[in-house]
Design a protein around this motif. Sequence first.
Motif: not given
Length: 300
Positions: A39, A42-43, A46, A57, A61, A65, A248
């Motif tokens: 995660m 991915a952030l 983004k 994305y 995410a 994830c 998240t």
Amino acid sequence: MPASIFGVLLRLGLQALVTYSSQSIFPLAYIQATGCFIMGIALGMKASFGTFYGPLYTAVATGFCGSLTTFSGWQVDIFNSWVNTGRFHRTPLQSFIDGFTKTWVTLVLSLASLLFGSHISGLILPHIPVVPPPSKTVRYTLTVMSVMSYAATFPAYLLLPVNYRHQATAALLFSYPGTLTRYLLSMKLNPLIRVFPLGTLTANALGTALLGFFHVLQGVPFAVSPNACSLLQGLGDGYCGCLTTVSTFAAEVDALDGPKAWLYVTLSWVVGQLLLLVIMGSSFWTGRVSEQMTCTFLAS
């Protein structure tokens, strides 16, 4: 759809791999750390995902994830430590310390893994070439393949050996509905309150309550058939596991200001434990429900 499926498969595979006698670390620690690490990557990427293909994305995410990590499993694991469902030879104080350890270590490990993933993304991002967005044909092909991947979970559940159902195929069947429920709750409820993400809080609370309820049903003596027992396991691993998320949750905690972040963490944890106290605790302490699973799975 495929991201949810692969997230569940990796969670179940990791859990089976790291569950053994005299293990040094509780199994969910590996799962939460892995999901939060991905995660974080991915952030950090983004913007690049958005430039290339925005839904990718969301798939990584929210889908992968979010399905790999599980808030409900974390909460039930903590509650099982409080009440010592494993019937280990230890004092009440040691059971409390075990539950506290799973709380604290998971929080620290998840946030640290998220930041580590974000750091790694910063290192690799400059070396990733700029790729043009996929064409309309490629996008439509991906959509069709995604739908087909989830459609394949139905024959997998029905045609593969029945002992696979409680191990994986039932969970795959309920994976995407869980992820979709969480996504819709987040889209509808998160914008309503700025103090903390109401949608994620609701998804995590709902999934925790459902998982506790499914555990109670699996502990009712002679009331659940083997087929129903497998379905309950699939609902817990698939629907509740994908409905709830630690990745998240960790990303939202990191994005909030100090007091708001701690309020969000505390409220999420307290709500989860109180729900399990009412659902699982009241059932266990009446003596009518076993703290351990009593129903049996179908055999091949």
